[in-house]
Design a protein around this motif. Structure first.
Motif, short mmCIF file in Angstrom:
data_model
loop_
_atom_site.label_atom_id
_atom_site.label_comp_id
_atom_site.label_asym_id
_atom_site.label_seq_id
_atom_site.Cartn_x
_atom_site.Cartn_y
_atom_site.Cartn_z
N ALA A 120 107.72 89.31 57.38
CA ALA A 120 106.32 89.02 57.05
C ALA A 120 106.20 88.48 55.63
N CYS A 121 106.92 89.08 54.68
CA CYS A 121 106.89 88.60 53.30
C CYS A 121 107.47 87.19 53.21
N ALA A 122 108.54 86.95 53.94
CA ALA A 122 109.16 85.62 53.94
C ALA A 122 108.22 84.58 54.53
N ALA A 123 107.46 84.95 55.57
CA ALA A 123 106.53 84.00 56.19
C ALA A 123 105.44 83.58 55.20
N VAL A 124 104.92 84.54 54.46
CA VAL A 124 103.88 84.20 53.49
C VAL A 124 104.49 83.42 52.32
N ASP A 125 105.67 83.82 51.86
CA ASP A 125 106.36 83.07 50.79
C ASP A 125 106.58 81.61 51.19
N ARG A 126 106.98 81.40 52.44
CA ARG A 126 107.22 80.04 52.95
C ARG A 126 105.98 79.16 52.84
N ASN A 127 104.80 79.76 52.99
CA ASN A 127 103.54 79.01 52.99
C ASN A 127 102.87 78.97 51.63
N THR A 128 103.45 79.59 50.62
CA THR A 128 102.84 79.65 49.30
C THR A 128 103.29 78.46 48.46
N ARG A 129 102.33 77.70 47.94
CA ARG A 129 102.57 76.56 47.06
C ARG A 129 101.68 76.72 45.84
N TRP A 130 102.20 76.38 44.67
CA TRP A 130 101.45 76.51 43.42
C TRP A 130 100.16 75.69 43.51
N ARG A 167 95.96 91.24 48.43
CA ARG A 167 96.23 90.36 47.29
C ARG A 167 97.55 89.66 47.53
N TRP A 168 97.58 88.37 47.19
CA TRP A 168 98.82 87.61 47.28
C TRP A 168 98.87 86.66 46.09
N ALA A 169 99.98 86.65 45.37
CA ALA A 169 100.17 85.81 44.19
C ALA A 169 99.04 86.02 43.19
N GLY A 170 98.59 87.27 43.07
CA GLY A 170 97.56 87.61 42.11
C GLY A 170 96.15 87.25 42.54
N ARG A 171 95.97 86.73 43.74
CA ARG A 171 94.64 86.33 44.20
C ARG A 171 94.20 87.19 45.38
N PRO A 172 92.89 87.44 45.48
CA PRO A 172 92.40 88.21 46.62
C PRO A 172 92.52 87.41 47.92
#
Length: 178
Positions: A101-111, A140-145
């Motif tokens: 699950a963490c890897a799936a969200v990491d995969r979709n996270t872009r700055w 919260r993800w990457a510091g954002r709600p």
């Protein structure tokens, strides 16, 4: 009356600076007319007062460690429905596949982009129905709600859902518990 020339002004400034620096214990400044760099003179370390360190950070002042999400799945069938928690870095929670699950969200996270952004309005999507499943993700993800809803009502929504598998259950299969 004494005439103040630029050289005399420099000598007076250096003399005043030396007096002030000496009274503060920061070393002395001397005029330098020869070749090479100017090297200030500092007092020996045993004459300099110790600097105070800041107080240690208390546990209650530390930010919550890692990202955290709560996923509520409904209508997926096959035992996939329920509410699961996911904490990343370090990975832990009640989700059946926390590292995945963490890897799936990491995969979709872009700055600079919201990984949980909804499907844009007015987009061209296939009229394919992926079933009644819905998922509500908060936290919260990457510091954002995060507070978003996933559906499988058309091709664009199905594609958005599938990008987040295994955070969300894959179509037609329940998540396996370790």
């Amino acid at each position: 009356m004494v005439q103040v020339t630029p050289l005399r002004r420099l000598a007076l400034t250096l003399s005043a600076a030396s007096a002030v620096a000496g009274s503060l214990g920061a070393g002395s400044v001397t005029a330098h007319a020869g070749p090479g760099p100017v090297r200030p003179h500092f007092p020996p370390p045993h004459l300099v007062p110790p600097r105070l360190a800041p107080p240690p950070v208390r546990d209650e002042d530390r930010p919550a460690s890692g990202d955290h999400l709560t996923v509520t799945v409904r209508g997926a069938g096959g035992g996939a429905d329920g509410t699961f928690t996911v904490r990343c870095r370090p990975d832990r929670g009640t989700h059946p596949d926390v590292p995945g699950a963490c890897a799936a969200v990491d995969r979709n996270t872009r700055w600079g982009r919201d990984p949980f952004a909804p499907v844009p309005e007015g987009g061209v999507c296939t009229m394919r129905y992926g079933g009644p499943a819905t998922a509500h993700v908060t936290g919260r993800w990457a510091g954002r709600p995060v507070d978003t809803v996933f559906e499988r009502g058309n091709g664009c929504q199905i594609e958005r859902w599938d990008r987040f598998v295994p955070l969300l259950p894959g179509a037609g299969r329940a998540p396996s518990r370790p």
